[in-house]
Design a protein around this motif. Structure first.
Motif, PDB file in Angstrom:
ATOM      1  N   PHE A 126       0.776  -1.281  -0.019  1.00  0.00           N
ATOM      2  CA  PHE A 126       0.135  -0.092  -0.035  1.00  0.00           C
ATOM      3  C   PHE A 126       0.778   1.366   0.077  1.00  0.00           C
ATOM      4  O   PHE A 126       0.306   2.366  -0.283  1.00  0.00           O
ATOM      5  CB  PHE A 126      -1.126  -0.142   1.111  1.00  0.00           C
ATOM      6  N   ALA A 127       2.123   1.123   0.413  1.00  0.00           N
ATOM      7  CA  ALA A 127       2.889   2.416   0.497  1.00  0.00           C
ATOM      8  C   ALA A 127       4.146   2.183  -0.475  1.00  0.00           C
ATOM      9  O   ALA A 127       5.116   1.258  -0.324  1.00  0.00           O
ATOM     10  CB  ALA A 127       3.309   2.949   1.824  1.00  0.00           C
ATOM     11  N   ASN A 128       4.626   3.158  -1.233  1.00  0.00           N
ATOM     12  CA  ASN A 128       5.775   3.206  -1.886  1.00  0.00           C
ATOM     13  C   ASN A 128       6.664   4.289  -1.513  1.00  0.00           C
ATOM     14  O   ASN A 128       6.146   5.494  -1.334  1.00  0.00           O
ATOM     15  CB  ASN A 128       5.390   3.427  -3.256  1.00  0.00           C
ATOM     16  N   VAL A 129       7.658   3.938  -0.771  1.00  0.00           N
ATOM     17  CA  VAL A 129       8.519   4.688  -0.094  1.00  0.00           C
ATOM     18  C   VAL A 129       9.804   5.332  -1.015  1.00  0.00           C
ATOM     19  O   VAL A 129      10.496   4.435  -1.647  1.00  0.00           O
ATOM     20  CB  VAL A 129       9.237   4.290   1.105  1.00  0.00           C
ATOM     21  N   ARG A 130       9.791   6.530  -1.427  1.00  0.00           N
ATOM     22  CA  ARG A 130      10.962   6.727  -2.519  1.00  0.00           C
ATOM     23  C   ARG A 130      11.624   8.047  -1.912  1.00  0.00           C
ATOM     24  O   ARG A 130      11.596   9.170  -1.994  1.00  0.00           O
ATOM     25  CB  ARG A 130      10.166   7.501  -3.756  1.00  0.00           C
ATOM     26  N   PRO A 131      12.807   7.582  -1.189  1.00  0.00           N
ATOM     27  CA  PRO A 131      13.931   8.892  -0.988  1.00  0.00           C
ATOM     28  C   PRO A 131      14.852   9.056  -2.091  1.00  0.00           C
ATOM     29  O   PRO A 131      15.128   8.192  -3.041  1.00  0.00           O
ATOM     30  CB  PRO A 131      14.595   7.897   0.358  1.00  0.00           C
ATOM     31  N   LEU A 266       6.029  12.824  -8.922  1.00  0.00           N
ATOM     32  CA  LEU A 266       7.002  13.569  -8.146  1.00  0.00           C
ATOM     33  C   LEU A 266       8.232  12.530  -7.836  1.00  0.00           C
ATOM     34  O   LEU A 266       9.175  12.988  -7.646  1.00  0.00           O
ATOM     35  CB  LEU A 266       6.325  14.089  -6.772  1.00  0.00           C
ATOM     36  N   SER A 267       7.888  11.317  -7.777  1.00  0.00           N
ATOM     37  CA  SER A 267       9.165  10.474  -7.271  1.00  0.00           C
ATOM     38  C   SER A 267       9.900  10.450  -8.503  1.00  0.00           C
ATOM     39  O   SER A 267      11.239  10.227  -8.207  1.00  0.00           O
ATOM     40  CB  SER A 267       8.611   8.982  -6.987  1.00  0.00           C
ATOM     41  N   ASP A 268       9.467  10.303  -9.707  1.00  0.00           N
ATOM     42  CA  ASP A 268      10.446  10.326 -10.831  1.00  0.00           C
ATOM     43  C   ASP A 268      10.960  11.611 -11.053  1.00  0.00           C
ATOM     44  O   ASP A 268      12.245  11.768 -11.304  1.00  0.00           O
ATOM     45  CB  ASP A 268       9.476  10.035 -12.250  1.00  0.00           C
ATOM     46  N   LEU A 269      10.045  12.696 -10.870  1.00  0.00           N
ATOM     47  CA  LEU A 269      10.926  13.968 -10.669  1.00  0.00           C
ATOM     48  C   LEU A 269      11.871  14.135  -9.914  1.00  0.00           C
ATOM     49  O   LEU A 269      13.131  14.624 -10.066  1.00  0.00           O
ATOM     50  CB  LEU A 269       9.828  15.230 -10.430  1.00  0.00           C
ATOM     51  N   GLY A 270      11.992  13.453  -8.503  1.00  0.00           N
ATOM     52  CA  GLY A 270      13.051  13.688  -7.546  1.00  0.00           C
ATOM     53  C   GLY A 270      14.354  12.915  -8.239  1.00  0.00           C
ATOM     54  O   GLY A 270      15.275  13.050  -7.941  1.00  0.00           O
ATOM     55  N   ALA A 271      13.894  11.742  -8.844  1.00  0.00           N
ATOM     56  CA  ALA A 271      14.907  10.884  -9.472  1.00  0.00           C
ATOM     57  C   ALA A 271      15.880  11.676 -10.585  1.00  0.00           C
ATOM     58  O   ALA A 271      16.826  11.654 -10.550  1.00  0.00           O
ATOM     59  CB  ALA A 271      14.401   9.755  -9.815  1.00  0.00           C
ATOM     60  N   GLY A 272      15.035  12.504 -11.321  1.00  0.00           N
ATOM     61  CA  GLY A 272      15.517  13.308 -11.960  1.00  0.00           C
ATOM     62  C   GLY A 272      16.525  14.327 -11.473  1.00  0.00           C
ATOM     63  O   GLY A 272      17.570  14.861 -12.160  1.00  0.00           O
ATOM     64  N   LEU A 273      16.081  14.796 -10.375  1.00  0.00           N
ATOM     65  CA  LEU A 273      16.975  15.674  -9.680  1.00  0.00           C
ATOM     66  C   LEU A 273      18.456  15.157  -9.470  1.00  0.00           C
ATOM     67  O   LEU A 273      19.246  16.093  -9.263  1.00  0.00           O
ATOM     68  CB  LEU A 273      16.402  16.369  -8.635  1.00  0.00           C
TER      69      LEU A 273
ATOM     70  N   SER B 244       8.449  14.067 -16.671  1.00  0.00           N
ATOM     71  CA  SER B 244       8.981  14.920 -15.447  1.00  0.00           C
ATOM     72  C   SER B 244      10.400  14.863 -15.396  1.00  0.00           C
ATOM     73  O   SER B 244      11.130  16.027 -15.110  1.00  0.00           O
ATOM     74  CB  SER B 244       8.095  14.586 -14.216  1.00  0.00           C
ATOM     75  N   MET B 245      10.946  13.720 -15.400  1.00  0.00           N
ATOM     76  CA  MET B 245      12.340  13.368 -15.285  1.00  0.00           C
ATOM     77  C   MET B 245      13.305  14.019 -16.132  1.00  0.00           C
ATOM     78  O   MET B 245      14.206  14.578 -15.934  1.00  0.00           O
ATOM     79  CB  MET B 245      12.410  11.849 -15.064  1.00  0.00           C
ATOM     80  N   GLN B 246      12.793  13.769 -17.478  1.00  0.00           N
ATOM     81  CA  GLN B 246      13.546  14.506 -18.647  1.00  0.00           C
ATOM     82  C   GLN B 246      13.417  15.923 -18.498  1.00  0.00           C
ATOM     83  O   GLN B 246      14.531  16.548 -18.836  1.00  0.00           O
ATOM     84  CB  GLN B 246      12.787  13.858 -19.820  1.00  0.00           C
ATOM     85  N   LEU B 247      12.426  16.487 -18.062  1.00  0.00           N
ATOM     86  CA  LEU B 247      12.249  17.793 -18.152  1.00  0.00           C
ATOM     87  C   LEU B 247      13.284  18.594 -17.111  1.00  0.00           C
ATOM     88  O   LEU B 247      13.790  19.470 -17.446  1.00  0.00           O
ATOM     89  CB  LEU B 247      10.859  18.419 -17.562  1.00  0.00           C
ATOM     90  N   VAL B 248      13.656  17.928 -16.011  1.00  0.00           N
ATOM     91  CA  VAL B 248      14.619  18.526 -15.170  1.00  0.00           C
ATOM     92  C   VAL B 248      16.013  18.171 -15.574  1.00  0.00           C
ATOM     93  O   VAL B 248      16.889  19.122 -15.254  1.00  0.00           O
ATOM     94  CB  VAL B 248      14.211  18.146 -13.557  1.00  0.00           C
ATOM     95  N   SER B 249      16.039  17.051 -16.332  1.00  0.00           N
ATOM     96  CA  SER B 249      17.769  16.636 -16.531  1.00  0.00           C
ATOM     97  C   SER B 249      18.143  17.353 -17.767  1.00  0.00           C
ATOM     98  O   SER B 249      19.117  17.588 -18.216  1.00  0.00           O
ATOM     99  CB  SER B 249      17.685  15.205 -16.145  1.00  0.00           C
ATOM    100  N   ARG B 250      17.013  17.001 -18.789  1.00  0.00           N
ATOM    101  CA  ARG B 250      17.330  17.662 -20.385  1.00  0.00           C
ATOM    102  C   ARG B 250      16.260  18.255 -20.960  1.00  0.00           C
ATOM    103  O   ARG B 250      15.759  17.861 -21.868  1.00  0.00           O
ATOM    104  CB  ARG B 250      18.114  16.205 -20.935  1.00  0.00           C
TER     105      ARG B 250
END
Lengths: 368, 370
Positions: A126-131, A266-273, B244-250
């Motif tokens: 039920f919960a996905n934890v993404r640090p 947001l978790s994929d956004l975080g990964a992108g960061l 979203s991931m691509q947007l922040v990285s490239r």
């Protein structure tokens, strides 16, 4: 069969050991061997899966982690015309309650439901934890990222309830229940406590979805009352997206909790960061079992060539160790992995280096 | 506060001469008497008043032949403003063109529904355009070479407002996707690409999970793409979490993005954060009969209301687009040149761009450069 009492980990060779006919004994917390090690299911996965799983095993052995691995294969079989996870994999995870999973190939074709979805439903994850934490040694335009996100994993926009009303008009139903919202919120507050963050942020769009996100928000705020030591606030999704990219350090002291879709994005956004899915760990917490996994792909182009970066799976295994309350091992292994990357001599290709998987693994072992 | 390193080289920016062409924005047959256009103005909540004041001052100084019919709608007084809302809507229907700030939407379940969304639906201004690009200027940005036109469907999707509670503790919220509206927005995206020499349109979706809903959106976009194939515009699609991931990285890989309501919201916020914040992102909402210009990244700015520190650029840029749609290109270019000069010089900037000047100072500086 004689049940072995669950004894303290510090004394694996305790005098409490009773001889039993089976080598392993299971209870509601998991399966243990006669000498006190916990059995953990390992799903190596496809592509680079086997290689990175091997790295994890080697590092765990070097650190003498009291774990015994049980390898299973989750390639779906067709049972009565329906896709199903093989029985022995199912039983293993049910028994052991903890699993580590590598990347899975998504089978294309009729009748194959997403494997991740099947796992999630079977074990009620039920919960996905993404640090997401910036990795020293791998520079991105964003520094000092240290966010933790908890995503509701069972309902919301991913309920799968859709229908065509009339030709050319489709309705997708987003389902929000108080029960699931409560469950994930409670986990979020507990998790915040366990990692020492004193604040929880509820992310939502309740101004537009007044009933659905409104229910999620109201439930989470209600759960907050049971945790007076943790402050709570809510934030609109668009504002969070803006702020987290403008200054990710704004979220270093909080645990974010949110419904399914926002969590996914947001978790994929975080990964992108921090540099991509190859560096991000993930944990799926369930009532019946918890599965920790790497969220990157199978990378078939480098499979079998000893080039894969095991960092994501390693960091997920560290999360798993913390979940199993093996904090000391978790700290050591995490430090060793991060030090190896920071030192720079043994980085794999995806981090701009030339080291092989083996070289990287050996370097981590040396740094333990 | 952790800020990115300042850029050494100004990013490549679109030349002032090639103004953005917005499909359908011109020829709206609005309200014109003796060369003077009448336009509805709704300053909005938060910093709306201050930004609107700035635009009015600059328009006056530049002798722009535009009369504003102003409506001080505030979302904080919906009951007393019910009449004002009707007046404002009628005004837009008469004038066909409007300039608008953002109206606050309460989170409270008993509060009213979003006035912004309501307006867009009633006027059927279905295409929301946000232009996100690096501008010449010295403020720190996370990424360079960003030049994205975000085109988002404005009237359906997750913002349908259709929800119900079948039993207590269980809520269903409906996301509606129709072929008709998707076709409209896809065409708008491709027409925009065509008119502005853009090379690629990317459709953002989650069709792997929402197979019917986003599946329909994706399929319709693909079908429309075929109609524009011969003009050389490439079409690709990307799943929203990956996007979203691509947007922040490239971010440089994106050109024109077409997507549904919620994804557009998320991506435009991410994009705005990359180039300097919502204070400099212009936007437009275009429908068949009306055009409403408003900042592209929609934030009310309540926290800085009344402090005279808001950046009027977003609303000003939007108003420049409005002037072009009214075929007042000379005035548009004059104001645009002045604005970009002030931004590039960097001496007088508002706090969101790391400056110390007030809204008033910034406005006066733009006027001085006209």
């Amino acid at each position: 069969m004689h049940r072995v009492a669950r004894f303290a980990r510090a004394q694996p060779t305790s005098a409490f050991v009773h001889r039993s006919f089976a080598t392993h004994t299971s209870n509601e917390t998991g399966t243990f061997t006669a000498d006190g090690k916990q059995v953990v299911t390992m799903i190596p996965g496809d592509g680079i899966g086997p290689e990175i799983s091997r790295s994890v095993k080697q590092i765990f052995e070097a650190d003498k982690v009291p774990i015994v691995w049980e390898d299973v294969n989750v390639t779906p079989v067709l049972k009565n015309g329906k896709t199903a996870i093989p029985d022995d994999a199912l039983h293993s995870i049910n028994r052991n309650k903890v699993a580590l999973k590598g990347p899975l190939e998504t089978p294309i074709g009729k009748g194959h439901v997403s494997l991740n979805l099947t796992l999630r439903r079977t074990f009620d994850l039920f919960a996905n934890v993404r640090p997401c934490k910036s990795i020293i040694g791998y520079k991105t335009p964003f520094d000092n990222v240290d966010t933790v996100l908890i995503r509701e994993n069972t309902e919301g926009e991913y309920s799968g309830i859709e229908h065509t009303v009339v030709d050319g008009v489709v309705q997708s139903i987003k389902l929000i229940t108080e029960e699931a919202s409560r469950r994930v919120s409670e986990y979020a507050f507990e998790y915040a406590r366990s990692i020492g963050r004193k604040n929880v942020t509820i992310v939502h769009k309740a101004n537009i979805q007044k009933l659905a996100d409104g229910l999620f928000l109201a439930t989470a705020m209600d759960v907050a009352k049971n945790y007076p030591d943790i402050t709570v606030q809510d934030a609109l999704l668009d504002r969070v997206c803006l702020q987290i990219v403008q200054d990710p350090t704004d979220f270093s002291d909080t645990v974010m909790v949110m419904p399914n879709l926002y969590g996914d994005i947001l978790s994929d956004l975080g990964a992108g960061l921090i540099g991509g899915l190859g560096l991000t760990p993930s944990g799926n917490i369930g009532r019946k079992a918890s599965i920790f996994e790497s969220v990157h792909g199978t990378a078939p182009d480098i499979a079998g060539k000893d080039l894969a970066n095991p960092t994501a799976l390693l960091l997920s295994s560290v999360m798993m160790l913390r979940h199993m309350k093996l904090e000391a091992h978790a700290d050591r292994i995490q430090k060793a992995v991060l030090k190896t990357i920071a030192d720079g001599q043994h980085r794999t290709g995806d981090l701009g280096g030339k080291a092989t998987n083996t070289a990287f693994t050996q370097a981590v072992i040396k740094n333990l | 506060m952790n800020r990115a390193v300042s850029r050494q080289i100004p990013a490549a920016s679109r030349s002032f001469a090639t103004a953005t062409q917005i499909p359908g924005a011109a020829n709206l047959n609005g309200n014109v008497y003796a060369g003077r256009h009448t336009v509805t103005l709704i300053p909005g909540d938060g910093v709306g008043m201050e930004m609107a004041g700035s635009v009015k001052a600059i328009f006056k100084a530049a002798h722009v032949p535009v009369e504003f019919e102003t409506f001080d709608l505030s979302s904080y007084n919906p009951a007393t403003d019910a009449n004002k809302l009707k007046e404002a809507m009628d005004s837009i229907k008469r004038n066909k063109v409007a300039l608008k700030g953002i109206l606050h939407t309460p989170v409270n379940r008993l509060g009213h529904i979003s006035l912004n969304v309501g307006m867009r639906k009633e006027l059927d201004i279905y295409a929301s355009l946000s232009l996100i690009r690096n501008m010449d200027g010295k403020w720190a940005t996370r990424q360079q070479n960003v030049d994205i036109a975000m085109i988002r469907e404005n009237t359906e999707g997750e913002y349908s407002g259709l929800e119900h509670t079948p039993v207590p503790g269980v809520v269903e919220s409906l996301k509606v996707v129709t072929r008709e509206k998707t076709e409209r927005i896809a065409r708008f995206a491709f027409d925009f690409a065509l008119k502005n020499g853009r090379k690629k349109v990317t459709c953002i979706h989650k069709a792997n999970i929402m197979k019917l809903g986003d599946g329909l959106f994706l399929k319709v976009c693909r079908d429309i793409a075929k109609e524009y194939e011969s003009s050389g515009i490439k079409f690709e699609d990307m799943i929203v979490d990956n996007a979203s991931m691509q947007l922040v990285s490239r971010p440089s890989q994106f050109d024109v993005i077409v997507c549904g309501n919620l994804y557009g919201n998320i991506l435009s916020n991410i994009g705005a954060a990359l180039i300097g914040g919502p204070g400099i992102v212009p936007g437009a909402n275009i429908g068949k009969n009306y055009a409403v210009f408003e900042p592209g990244c929609r934030h009310v700015g309540k926290a800085i209301q009344g402090s005279n520190t808001a950046n009027p650029t977003a609303l000003l840029l939007s108003s420049i687009h409005m002037l072009r749609s009214l075929e007042l290109d000379d005035h548009a270019s004059r104001i645009s040149n002045a604005l970009h000069k002030v931004l590039a010089e960097g001496r007088v900037l508002t706090p969101d761009l790391e400056g110390k000047s007030s809204t008033t100072d910034f406005t006066l500086e733009v006027i001085a450069n006209l």
